[in-house]
Enzyme design. Structure first.
Site, PDB file in Angstrom:
ATOM      1  N   ASN A 227       0.845  -1.199   0.000  1.00 55.92           N
ATOM      2  CA  ASN A 227       0.000   0.000   0.000  1.00 55.92           C
ATOM      3  C   ASN A 227       0.876   1.242   0.000  1.00 55.92           C
ATOM      4  O   ASN A 227       1.910   1.265   0.669  1.00 55.92           O
ATOM      5  CB  ASN A 227      -0.871  -0.019   1.262  1.00 55.92           C
ATOM      6  CG  ASN A 227      -1.840   1.148   1.328  1.00 55.92           C
ATOM      7  OD1 ASN A 227      -2.332   1.625   0.309  1.00 55.92           O
ATOM      8  ND2 ASN A 227      -2.117   1.623   2.533  1.00 55.92           N
TER       9      ASN A 227
ATOM     10  N   HIS B 173       1.053   5.238   1.048  1.00 55.30           N
ATOM     11  CA  HIS B 173       0.364   6.101   2.019  1.00 55.30           C
ATOM     12  C   HIS B 173       1.022   7.480   2.044  1.00 55.30           C
ATOM     13  O   HIS B 173       2.251   7.579   2.113  1.00 55.30           O
ATOM     14  CB  HIS B 173       0.395   5.462   3.406  1.00 55.30           C
ATOM     15  CG  HIS B 173      -0.402   6.235   4.400  1.00 55.30           C
ATOM     16  ND1 HIS B 173      -1.787   6.205   4.407  1.00 55.30           N
ATOM     17  CD2 HIS B 173      -0.034   7.088   5.386  1.00 55.30           C
ATOM     18  CE1 HIS B 173      -2.221   7.002   5.366  1.00 55.30           C
ATOM     19  NE2 HIS B 173      -1.179   7.546   5.972  1.00 55.30           N
TER      20      HIS B 173
ATOM     21  N   SER C  33       5.029   6.838   2.375  1.00 47.72           N
ATOM     22  CA  SER C  33       5.456   5.490   2.776  1.00 47.72           C
ATOM     23  C   SER C  33       4.888   4.447   1.834  1.00 47.72           C
ATOM     24  O   SER C  33       3.802   4.624   1.278  1.00 47.72           O
ATOM     25  CB  SER C  33       4.955   5.160   4.199  1.00 47.72           C
ATOM     26  OG  SER C  33       5.334   6.154   5.127  1.00 47.72           O
TER      27      SER C  33
ATOM     28  N   ASP D  12      -2.830   0.594   8.208  1.00 44.90           N
ATOM     29  CA  ASP D  12      -1.506   1.155   7.891  1.00 44.90           C
ATOM     30  C   ASP D  12      -0.455   0.813   8.942  1.00 44.90           C
ATOM     31  O   ASP D  12       0.409   1.635   9.266  1.00 44.90           O
ATOM     32  CB  ASP D  12      -1.611   2.685   7.698  1.00 44.90           C
ATOM     33  CG  ASP D  12      -2.526   3.052   6.545  1.00 44.90           C
ATOM     34  OD1 ASP D  12      -2.536   2.328   5.548  1.00 44.90           O
ATOM     35  OD2 ASP D  12      -3.242   4.075   6.654  1.00 44.90           O
TER      36      ASP D  12
HETATM   37  C1  GAR Z   1      -2.273   8.622  -2.814  1.00 48.53           C
HETATM   38  O1  GAR Z   1      -1.681   9.720  -2.183  1.00 48.53           O
HETATM   39  C2  GAR Z   1      -2.324   7.431  -1.887  1.00 48.53           C
HETATM   40  O2  GAR Z   1      -1.211   7.317  -1.077  1.00 48.53           O
HETATM   41  C3  GAR Z   1      -3.535   7.752  -1.062  1.00 48.53           C
HETATM   42  O3  GAR Z   1      -4.465   8.170  -2.020  1.00 48.53           O
HETATM   43  C4  GAR Z   1      -3.773   8.878  -3.046  1.00 48.53           C
HETATM   44  C5  GAR Z   1      -4.234   8.361  -4.378  1.00 48.53           C
HETATM   45  O4  GAR Z   1      -3.858   9.228  -5.397  1.00 48.53           O
HETATM   46  N1  GAR Z   1      -3.966   6.617  -0.310  1.00 48.53           N
HETATM   47  C6  GAR Z   1      -4.407   6.698   0.938  1.00 48.53           C
HETATM   48  O5  GAR Z   1      -4.545   7.744   1.538  1.00 48.53           O
HETATM   49  C7  GAR Z   1      -4.769   5.361   1.567  1.00 48.53           C
HETATM   50  N2  GAR Z   1      -4.981   5.518   2.968  1.00 48.53           N
HETATM   51  P1  GAR Z   1      -4.030   8.855  -6.922  1.00 48.53           P
HETATM   52  O6  GAR Z   1      -5.425   8.278  -7.098  1.00 48.53           O
HETATM   53  O7  GAR Z   1      -3.858  10.143  -7.665  1.00 48.53           O
HETATM   54  O8  GAR Z   1      -2.961   7.851  -7.273  1.00 48.53           O
END
Ligand code: GAR
Length: 199
Positions: A106, A108, A135, A144
């Protein structure tokens, strides 16, 4: 060649970066499918790269478990070597995690274990910390809490909003994700080993 299924909920900009990296014949991983819990905008990237996309719509199931059962069926059909959660904004039930552990990772947008959960960027801003981070972790059955495979610090700048900060975090996430997937593919990262002891 490592086969990777990517799961998303949103715009999929990190997914796109991985698709671009995997387009290079020298990159040792291929994205074999992109799944989403809704009609996510990011599925268009999969389409553009000729990668099959699928949706298991969370809202059409009466429980998280039923939704995850169908998602699990799709993943069992695909049999990827690795599952990447790239902005999937749903918790996977313990049974699904156990089925694939340690082969789900994942990304984060915070320096875990700081600011876990769905609002990592917002929570860091609200806490007034001078720096946050990005991360990549192995998914376990906590929120997480899995072993950290890679992470990097990113400063919070005066006047940052959730959007400006997230926009600076994402390019770092992309770099870390592409590097971690490459290192898993080459055996430089041994997920089973990483899951037994802190990275
Ligand atoms: C990313 O920043 C990812 O780390 C986060 O969502 C965003 C997706 O962006 N995920 C979380 O917060 C999970 N807890 P994207 O759709 O533009 O790739």
């Amino acid at each position: 060649m490592l086969s990777v299924a990517v799961l998303i909920s949103g715009t999929g900009s990190n997914l796109r970066a991985l698709l671009e990296a995997a387009n290079d014949p020298a990159y040792p991983a291929r994205v074999v499918a992109v799944g989403a819990d809704r009609d996510a905008a990011g599925l268009a990237h999969a389409d553009e790269f000729g990668i099959p996309g699928f949706v298991v719509p969370f809202r059409e199931y009466t429980s998280r478990e039923e939704w995850a059962e169908e998602l699990g069926r799709r993943l069992d059909e695909l049999q990827p070597d690795l599952i990447v959660l790239s902005g999937l904004m749903r918790l996977l039930p313990a049974a699904l995690v156990a089925r694939w552990q340690p082969r789900i990772i994942n990304t984060h947008p915070a320096f875990l274990p700081e600011f876990p959960g769905a609002h990592g960027v917002r929570d860091a801003l609200a806490a007034g910390v001078p720096e946050t981070g990005a991360s990549v972790i192995v998914v376990d059955d906590g929120v997480d809490t899995g072993p950290i495979l890679a992470q990097e610090r990113i400063p919070v700048l005066p006047g940052d909003t959730e959007e400006t900060l997230h926009d600076r975090i994402k390019p770092v996430e992309r770099r870390l994700l592409i590097d971690v997937v490459r290192r898993i593919a080459t055996g430089d990262i041994d997920l089973a080993r990483s899951s037994r002891q802190p990275a």
